[in-house]
Every structure is written in C-alpha cells, then in structure tokens.
Design an enzyme around this catalytic site. Structure first.
Site, PDB file in Angstrom:
ATOM      1  N   GLU A  60       0.792  -1.199  -0.058  1.00 60.43           N
ATOM      2  CA  GLU A  60      -0.062  -0.091  -0.019  1.00 60.43           C
ATOM      3  C   GLU A  60       0.701   1.267  -0.150  1.00 60.43           C
ATOM      4  O   GLU A  60       0.545   2.044  -0.581  1.00 60.43           O
ATOM      5  CB  GLU A  60      -0.778   0.025   1.074  1.00 60.43           C
ATOM      6  CG  GLU A  60      -2.203  -0.978   1.194  1.00 60.43           C
ATOM      7  CD  GLU A  60      -1.778  -2.462   1.425  1.00 60.43           C
ATOM      8  OE1 GLU A  60      -0.754  -2.520   1.748  1.00 60.43           O
ATOM      9  OE2 GLU A  60      -2.572  -3.434   1.159  1.00 60.43           O
ATOM     10  N   HIS A 128     -10.529  -5.542  10.082  1.00 58.57           N
ATOM     11  CA  HIS A 128     -11.024  -5.315   8.821  1.00 58.57           C
ATOM     12  C   HIS A 128     -12.441  -4.507   8.827  1.00 58.57           C
ATOM     13  O   HIS A 128     -13.133  -4.647   7.626  1.00 58.57           O
ATOM     14  CB  HIS A 128     -11.074  -6.657   8.105  1.00 58.57           C
ATOM     15  CG  HIS A 128      -9.943  -6.808   7.525  1.00 58.57           C
ATOM     16  ND1 HIS A 128      -8.794  -7.238   7.973  1.00 58.57           N
ATOM     17  CD2 HIS A 128      -9.731  -7.380   5.914  1.00 58.57           C
ATOM     18  CE1 HIS A 128      -7.926  -7.824   7.291  1.00 58.57           C
ATOM     19  NE2 HIS A 128      -8.406  -7.533   5.907  1.00 58.57           N
TER      20      HIS A 128
END
Lengths: 323, 321
Positions: A60, A128
C-alpha cells in the site's frame, strides 16, 4: 431517473472520466484482471487495458506513493485501497506526502490524486471493520469525501477526479449494492457542500455515509409519532460545510450526530464543538453523539450487531432528546 | 580521462560551490540564522555533481533530506537555496520547506523528503508518469544506506522492476545511518547486493571518484532510458560532518574521520586534474575566488530577503478552485 447501485454509479464515474481525460488511470490491488474485490472496477481492465487499469503488488505504501508521484508527473491517478484498514500501511504517504507536498514546496507541485477506499464491516473481525475518516479529516491539505448515495457518489467522484488536490474518497462496503436514483448523462457535484436529505422541524440529525440511511430510517419511524427530523448529509468531511446544519439547528434547537466510527475524537466531536460554538444561542440541549461501541469490532455475529447505531437506537436517542 | 577542460573545471566549480555553501550554512546555523535540522553534504559532493553531469537537464530527480548538493549541482542559483535555509520568502520553497524540503520543479528537482525511504515510491510514480506519457525522461532517486533497511525501499523497487520503469536508484552509502554503522543495521553491508532480490542491474562505485560516478550514472541512466527497467547504484562515500548539526559523533573516532578526508572528493579531483594537466593551481584559485563571491552573494541575499508575509501561512494548503 434510472435506479442504479452505488457500485455502478462509482464505476460509471470512473469510466466517464477515463473516457473524458486520458491522463486518468486506475491502480490498486486486484483492480484489473480480477475486476476489483468489491467489483467496482469490473470490466474497466477489458475496456481500457492494462496501461490504464493497473494491478499492483500488495504494497500500500508503494501504491499510494507511486500514485502521488504519478500525479506530480502530470497524470490523474485514482488509486484504490482495497479497504480503509489498509490505509494504515500507506499512512506516511497520505499524511506526509499527499497532504503536504503542495504546501511544503511553496505551491510548486500539485497532487491531483484520488484515493478510493471502502469502510465497512460484516464479520470481518477487528482489523478489517474500521472507519478512519476522522483521521483523514484531521489533515490540512487533504479533501475527504464520504458519500452515502449513488447519486452523490458519482457526482462527487467525478469532481474529485477533476480536482487539482488529493482527495480521500471513502466509500462503504455495505452500500455497494444500494440502489438509488442517478441522473442520466453528465453531472458533477461540488466537494465541500452538505445536503439536506430530509426536512424536519424537531431535531437535526447530522450524519454521512451508511449512517445516512440509518438516520433516514429512524426519521421515518419517528414521523409516525409526529416527530420530524431534519437529516443533514455532510457528504464531504473536509472541508466541512456546516451551513445546512447551522440553518437547521436555528429551527430545531437540537442536534444529534450519528456516525459509524468511535465517537471519541470522531467527526461528531468536531461537529458538536462547532454547533456549540456557533449556534449556542439556538440550542435547547447539548449536541448529542451516537457512534459505535468503543471496543474493537468482534467477529461473532450477535456481538457485532451490538456495535453500530441502528434505527431503533437513533430513534430512542431522538425521543430522549425531546423528552 | 574522458573529460574536457571546460567540463573538468565546471565539475570542480560545482563541488567547491557545494562545499563552501555548506560551510557558510554551518556558520549561519551557529549564529542562529538557520533553524531546525541541517544535514550537510560535505564529503559527498562528487556524487551529486557526477550524477547531474551524467543526466539530461529534464531528467527528474527525487532526493532525501540531505539535499543541498543536488539542487546546487543541477544549477539552481545558490541565492534562492540559501534563502530557503534562512526561511525567507525568496527561497525555492518560499520559506515553507527549509533545508530538508528543497524543490525546483522548473529544473526537474522534485523535492527533498525527510521521512527515510518515504520518497522512493514518489520516484516510482514519476517514472510511471514518464513511461505512461512516453516521455524519454529517467527519474533518479537518491537516498542513504539507512533507507535500504526500510520496507518501503523494497516495495517501491519491486514495483519499479515489475513495471520496468525508467528509474535509477542511487544509494549514497556513507557508512552510517545517523550514528549506526551500516554493518550494525544492515544484514548486507554491500548495499548493491540488495538489488539482486529484484533481479535488476546494480553496481557499486566509489562515490568520491567524480568521473567514476558520472560514468556509472550515465551508463545506468541510459539503460533505464532504453527501456531496460530500473537500475541501482551504490556509491560509497563518507560524510565529514555529523549527521545533522549538534551530532556529538560518539559512534566514530576522529582518526577515522581524518583518514577519510585523505579521500576528499575535491582533493582527489584536484589531484587528477593537475596530473592530467587539465587545470593549474591558477584555475583552482580563480574557481575559489568566484565561488567565494557567489556564496557571499547568496548569504547576503538570504539575509536581506524578507520573511514570508503572514498571509503565506494559509496559502498553498490546497490548490484554489
């Protein structure tokens, strides 16, 4: 107006902007061949090819850093972070590069970048299921949009892609299947403009993203009891347009902020502070906040269901505010 | 030597300019005229000067925070660089960046960045833009040995290798990441070996040998330009001053520093020019005088320049409109 899903509205915005401007490209994990983990970018790889819809390694910091560099170098990248949770891996790039480069070099460099990423949950466990919009809304140099409807998502994303500034465009995984009316043909919506989604005289509910629908559902219930809520959808969290909320509070004298995030240091804290400061004389009660329980999100379905504000909780809070 | 007299003197002038610029900056820091951190490039001049000589003027450059040398080597006026160090409105970044954040986009210097390894992905992105736009520009990204122990180094170079981007990573291995010797922080002391994990071409070169740096960078930059993907150069060097100002340098002995000065890149270049009869003591004297005047002008310009107007505080946060 045709009814289309939030997902399709976002895809239409991407597609239209890619046709309009060949500097627009998409990059991210599984955005190409796979078609996007949430299927937002489905078929775009086939239509535009691997040069403009780029699958990246799972890295990322490199994805966002490369997108910033590409923006500096004259492109208009739309980087996708598979979920907002993974933005933590790219935090240095977002905070120290995307949000700073224009200022730090005295305006020499522009970063016309969009970072698309969904918040959301659904038995995904603690790491998450988060909602970090307040972290990004904290940052000067960044624009943060968090649309709640297909129409807003499409119009705001098109504006974000055309913007000369870095935009965090926060979607919601549980909204992707939501259908709504979307105008046919070309339209854009301005960033930094809040929107009244339901008129009412008794209580102002300030909200955004998925909680907009929870608030509207609660308002529907309360209307049966003769309680009329005005629902203000912020749509953009930075810059924060407080105008419609301020106007509303003049009329209702009561405000409730509903967010899906933890309330401590969240958007609601900011909104309550602003209403308290700027509309103090109009308030009949303290500004209330409703958000998720202040624990990590659990996996078990019954426990997770206790985490987030629902229509009943919003309605109860409004009744309490009026009692 | 593969260099003509004019080039040879220009390289010398630039190295001496960087050296004297840094010494005057150090002085100004001591007088409290420059604040914050100040990372001097003294001892590493041959890398910036050699690399810039190897590149085309529109090849893009992204650097770390020890960044004075690159912008001066690219030919940006020392006045506006010194003014930036002084935090003046006439500085390259209008006084908003400071020593660690120098940029001159009109000269393709895309900025100094102060989060170790955090700028490497930006260079990847610039290279992606160049590739996407079919521009024949190569991006060079400078960073220290310390940055190669950070994950971002790996994820960025991996991406560049997968996409075969026109990028040359230039690692200045000055043997210390702040105060930690390279062998105490890196499993591999020969940094160029790390490139093997991406199967990209990589070489180790003497960073104090100006022509060696120039020719190595030229070879790698042209390979990158020819579409052969990213390249990595490890230029071994030594920083003569502390990491930043006020570094007590407990991690190395004075004798080590003095020994390293035997290989001062300016001394080495001077020697090779005399030996090859490309220049004379008179030439060096003339360069020293000219540079002295140029740096003096830069210092005066910085001192006499206005502070940024208070209205600048809130300007450039976002692009208007």
């Amino acid at each position: 107006m045709p009814l289309i899903t939030y997902r399709d509205a976002i895809r239409d915005a991407l597609r239209e902007e890619m046709i309009r401007d060949d500097r627009v490209l998409i990059l991210g994990e599984e955005v190409g061949v796979w078609g996007g983990t949430y299927a937002v970018t489905r078929n775009l790889h086939e239509e535009f090819g691997g040069k403009r819809v780029i699958d990246t390694p799972i890295a990322e910091a490199a994805i966002i850093g490369a997108a910033i560099g590409a923006a500096m170098g004259g492109l208009r990248p739309v980087a996708e972070l598979m979920t907002i949770n993974f933005s933590l891996e790219a935090m240095d790039q977002i905070v120290n590069n995307a949000a700073k480069i224009h200022y730090m070099f005295g305006g020499q460099i522009k970063v016309p970048l969009v970072i698309r990423t969904p918040a959301g949950w659904g038995q995904l466990g603690a790491t998450h299921s988060q909602s970090f919009e307040a972290w990004f809304a904290h940052l000067p140099g960044l624009i943060v949009a968090m649309p709640g409807t297909p129409r807003d998502a499409k119009g705001l994303l098109k504006t974000a892609i055309r913007s000369e500034n870095p935009v965090m465009f926060i979607e919601h995984a549980r909204l992707y299947g939501l259908k709504g009316e979307v105008p046919e043909g070309e339209y854009t919506l301005p960033l930094g403009v809040s929107d009244i989604k339901r008129g009412g005289r008794d209580v102002t509910i300030v909200t955004y993203s998925r909680m907009l629908h929870v608030a509207l559902g609660a308002a529907e219930e309360l209307a049966k009891e003769g309680i009329e809520c005005e629902v203000v959808d912020l749509r953009t969290l930075r810059p924060l347009d407080m105008g419609p909320a301020y106007e509303s509070v003049k009329k209702t004298h009561r405000a409730l902020v509903v967010e899906e995030d933890w309330t401590t240091c969240g958007m609601g804290a900011e909104i309550a502070a602003r209403i308290g400061r700027d509309r103090f004389d109009h308030l009949d009660a303290p500004v209330e906040r409703l958000g998720q329980v202040e624990v990590p999100v659990p996996y078990a379905k019954n426990l997770e269901a206790l985490m987030f504000p629902d229509e009943r909780m919003v309605a109860d809070r409004v009744r309490k505010m009026l009692s | 030597m593969n260099v003509n007299r004019q080039e040879a003197l220009e390289y010398m002038r630039k190295m001496v300019l960087i050296r004297r610029f840094e010494e005057r900056a150090e002085e100004a820091y001591g007088q409290g005229r420059i604040g914050g951190f100040l990372h001097l490039y003294i001892g590493e001049e041959a890398i910036a000067v050699g690399a810039m000589a190897a590149m085309k003027p529109d090849d893009d450059v992204v650097t770390h925070y020890r960044d004075h040398g690159y912008i001066l080597a690219r030919g940006v006026d020392p006045k506006v660089v010194m003014a930036e160090l002084y935090g003046k409105t006439t500085g390259v970044s209008k006084g908003k960046g400071g020593s660690m954040h120098l940029a001159a986009v009109d000269r393709h210097i895309w900025g100094g960045y102060a989060i170790v390894a955090g700028h490497i992905p930006l260079a990847v992105g610039l290279a992606l833009a160049n590739q996407y736009r079919n521009l024949p520009r190569v991006v060079t990204c400078f960073f220290g040995d310390g940055a190669t122990n950070n994950g971002t180094f790996y994820s960025a170079l991996n991406m560049a290798a997968v996409w075969k981007l026109p990028l040359v990573a230039i690692v200045e291995n000055n043997l210390y990441g702040m105060g930690t010797a390279v062998e105490r922080a890196s499993a591999v002391s020969d940094i160029f070996k790390k490139a093997a994990s991406f199967e990209i071409p990589a070489v180790q070169t003497d960073g104090n040998d100006l022509l060696g740096v120039r020719d190595t960078v030229r070879t790698m930059v042209e390979m990158a330009r020819a579409g052969e993907g990213p390249q990595l150069i490890e230029a071994r060097t030594y920083r003569f001053r502390g990491h930043s100002m006020g570094d007590p340098q407990r991690y190395r002995g004075k004798d080590e520093v003095e020994a390293a000065k035997e290989r001062d890149p300016i001394v080495l270049w001077r020697r090779s020019l005399l030996e090859s009869r490309l220049a004379t003591e008179d030439d060096f004297r003339k360069i020293a005088e000219e540079v002295e005047a140029e740096v003096e002008t830069a210092v005066r310009f910085a001192e006499s320049s206005p502070d940024p107007d208070p209205s600048e505080l809130c300007a450039n946060v976002l692009v208007p409109g």
